[in-house]
Design a protein around this motif. Structure first.
Motif, mmCIF file in Angstrom:
data_model
loop_
_atom_site.group_PDB
_atom_site.id
_atom_site.type_symbol
_atom_site.label_atom_id
_atom_site.label_comp_id
_atom_site.label_asym_id
_atom_site.label_seq_id
_atom_site.Cartn_x
_atom_site.Cartn_y
_atom_site.Cartn_z
ATOM 1 N N LEU A 6 0.835 -1.194 0.000
ATOM 2 C CA LEU A 6 0.000 0.000 0.000
ATOM 3 C C LEU A 6 0.873 1.248 0.000
ATOM 4 O O LEU A 6 1.753 1.397 0.851
ATOM 5 C CB LEU A 6 -0.918 0.008 1.217
ATOM 6 N N VAL A 7 0.622 2.118 -0.962
ATOM 7 C CA VAL A 7 1.302 3.405 -1.045
ATOM 8 C C VAL A 7 0.247 4.499 -1.056
ATOM 9 O O VAL A 7 -0.922 4.248 -1.346
ATOM 10 C CB VAL A 7 2.216 3.513 -2.298
ATOM 11 N N GLY A 8 0.672 5.704 -0.739
ATOM 12 C CA GLY A 8 -0.232 6.845 -0.755
ATOM 13 C C GLY A 8 0.201 7.861 0.272
ATOM 14 O O GLY A 8 1.113 7.622 1.067
ATOM 15 N N PRO A 9 -0.464 9.001 0.269
ATOM 16 C CA PRO A 9 -0.069 10.078 1.180
ATOM 17 C C PRO A 9 -0.449 9.781 2.628
ATOM 18 O O PRO A 9 -1.257 8.882 2.898
ATOM 19 C CB PRO A 9 -0.871 11.275 0.655
ATOM 20 N N MET A 10 0.122 10.549 3.536
ATOM 21 C CA MET A 10 -0.262 10.413 4.939
ATOM 22 C C MET A 10 -1.747 10.697 5.067
ATOM 23 O O MET A 10 -2.285 11.548 4.362
ATOM 24 C CB MET A 10 0.575 11.344 5.819
ATOM 25 N N GLY A 11 -2.393 9.931 5.914
ATOM 26 C CA GLY A 11 -3.822 10.120 6.108
ATOM 27 C C GLY A 11 -4.701 9.394 5.107
ATOM 28 O O GLY A 11 -5.922 9.497 5.164
ATOM 29 N N ALA A 12 -4.111 8.636 4.197
ATOM 30 C CA ALA A 12 -4.912 7.892 3.213
ATOM 31 C C ALA A 12 -5.528 6.640 3.828
ATOM 32 O O ALA A 12 -6.474 6.083 3.279
ATOM 33 C CB ALA A 12 -4.055 7.509 2.003
ATOM 34 N N THR A 102 -6.322 9.865 -1.833
ATOM 35 C CA THR A 102 -7.205 10.666 -0.992
ATOM 36 C C THR A 102 -6.960 12.143 -1.256
ATOM 37 O O THR A 102 -5.896 12.525 -1.759
ATOM 38 C CB THR A 102 -7.008 10.321 0.500
ATOM 39 N N SER A 103 -7.917 12.963 -0.916
ATOM 40 C CA SER A 103 -7.799 14.405 -1.135
ATOM 41 C C SER A 103 -6.994 15.053 -0.004
ATOM 42 O O SER A 103 -6.876 14.502 1.094
ATOM 43 C CB SER A 103 -9.188 15.038 -1.180
ATOM 44 N N VAL A 104 -6.491 16.241 -0.283
ATOM 45 C CA VAL A 104 -5.777 17.006 0.738
ATOM 46 C C VAL A 104 -6.730 17.332 1.898
ATOM 47 O O VAL A 104 -6.330 17.281 3.062
ATOM 48 C CB VAL A 104 -5.161 18.285 0.130
ATOM 49 N N ALA A 127 -0.893 23.839 2.779
ATOM 50 C CA ALA A 127 0.029 24.151 1.686
ATOM 51 C C ALA A 127 1.106 23.068 1.572
ATOM 52 O O ALA A 127 1.473 22.658 0.464
ATOM 53 C CB ALA A 127 0.678 25.517 1.912
ATOM 54 N N THR A 128 1.581 22.583 2.723
ATOM 55 C CA THR A 128 2.578 21.506 2.722
ATOM 56 C C THR A 128 2.014 20.261 2.058
ATOM 57 O O THR A 128 2.667 19.654 1.197
ATOM 58 C CB THR A 128 3.024 21.184 4.166
ATOM 59 N N LEU A 129 0.800 19.877 2.433
ATOM 60 C CA LEU A 129 0.185 18.679 1.851
ATOM 61 C C LEU A 129 -0.031 18.841 0.346
ATOM 62 O O LEU A 129 0.166 17.896 -0.423
ATOM 63 C CB LEU A 129 -1.129 18.351 2.555
ATOM 64 N N ARG A 130 -0.415 20.025 -0.085
ATOM 65 C CA ARG A 130 -0.616 20.269 -1.530
ATOM 66 C C ARG A 130 0.709 20.153 -2.284
ATOM 67 O O ARG A 130 0.761 19.577 -3.362
ATOM 68 C CB ARG A 130 -1.277 21.620 -1.771
ATOM 69 N N GLN A 131 1.780 20.693 -1.688
ATOM 70 C CA GLN A 131 3.104 20.588 -2.325
ATOM 71 C C GLN A 131 3.547 19.133 -2.394
ATOM 72 O O GLN A 131 4.062 18.677 -3.423
ATOM 73 C CB GLN A 131 4.137 21.413 -1.554
ATOM 74 N N ILE A 147 -5.499 1.638 -8.266
ATOM 75 C CA ILE A 147 -5.707 2.919 -7.581
ATOM 76 C C ILE A 147 -7.099 2.870 -6.965
ATOM 77 O O ILE A 147 -8.084 2.592 -7.655
ATOM 78 C CB ILE A 147 -5.579 4.109 -8.556
ATOM 79 N N VAL A 148 -7.154 3.125 -5.654
ATOM 80 C CA VAL A 148 -8.427 3.066 -4.928
ATOM 81 C C VAL A 148 -8.630 4.374 -4.178
ATOM 82 O O VAL A 148 -7.747 4.815 -3.434
ATOM 83 C CB VAL A 148 -8.439 1.874 -3.933
ATOM 84 N N GLU A 149 -9.787 4.976 -4.363
ATOM 85 C CA GLU A 149 -10.160 6.214 -3.680
ATOM 86 C C GLU A 149 -10.620 5.889 -2.258
ATOM 87 O O GLU A 149 -11.429 4.981 -2.063
ATOM 88 C CB GLU A 149 -11.291 6.886 -4.464
#
Length: 181
Positions: A6-12, A102-104, A127-131, A147-149
């Motif tokens: 599993l990969v993805g941003p923090m909070g996914a 996941t969304s910001v 702003a950090t998460l968007r960058q 890819i799973v939402e």
């Protein structure tokens, strides 16, 4: 048995979904960040404070390389694991890669009270998460088999979708065998 990574941003939801997915697949679960903490005896924020992000990324690379050599596990990675070419190669070679997208806004909601996020100690976490997303999203997508939402979806529903989609990735003979069991 091939790994599911599993990969993805923090909070996914990588850790939460990873634990549930491992239970459904009857496989061990590993979290690369937890593995780093166990090996070093230090928290991720402390590693960032003492060694900086570069020192943490070196430790992360060693753990990912080790874990991707194993077979038959579910692995949740840290959000920045995809930044290094050699990590992306190891992840792709290590199993089926699932990008939990996941969304910001969802990330902000899920990480608002979490003090273990060194990169969010910024004046403007949004702003950090968007960058971070601008840089990392294309990297997640380039290594993902699926890819799973995850936005506003219960973890169990996400797990069910992953399981359904993993079956589609199996070679025909494996699908036939799993249908018989």
């Amino acid at each position: 048995m091939q790994n599911t990574i599993l990969v993805g941003p923090m909070g996914a939801g990588k850790s939460t979904i990873g634990r549930l997915l491992a239970k459904e697949l009857r496989l061990p679960f590993k979290d690369s960040d937890k593995e780093i903490e166990q090996r070093t005896g230090a928290s991720i924020p402390l590693i960032f404070d003492v060694e900086g992000e570069q020192g943490f990324r070196e430790r992360e690379h060693a753990v990912i390389a080790d874990l991707c050599r194993l077979e038959g596990l579910v692995l949740a990675t840290g959000g920045g694991a995809v930044l290094r070419d050699d990590n992306r190669r190891a992840l792709r070679a290590g199993g089926r890669v699932v990008y939990l997208c996941t969304s910001v806004e969802q990330q902000l909601d899920r990480t608002a009270r979490d003090r273990n996020r060194p990169l969010l100690r910024a004046a403007d976490p949004e702003a950090t998460l968007r960058q971070l997303m601008a840089v990392r999203d294309p990297l997640y997508r380039c290594i993902a088999d699926i890819i799973v939402e995850t936005d506003e979806r219960p973890p169990r529903l996400v797990v069910m979708e992953i399981l359904d989609r993993l079956v589609g990735l199996m070679p025909r003979e494996s699908r036939d065998q799993s249908a018989l069991s």
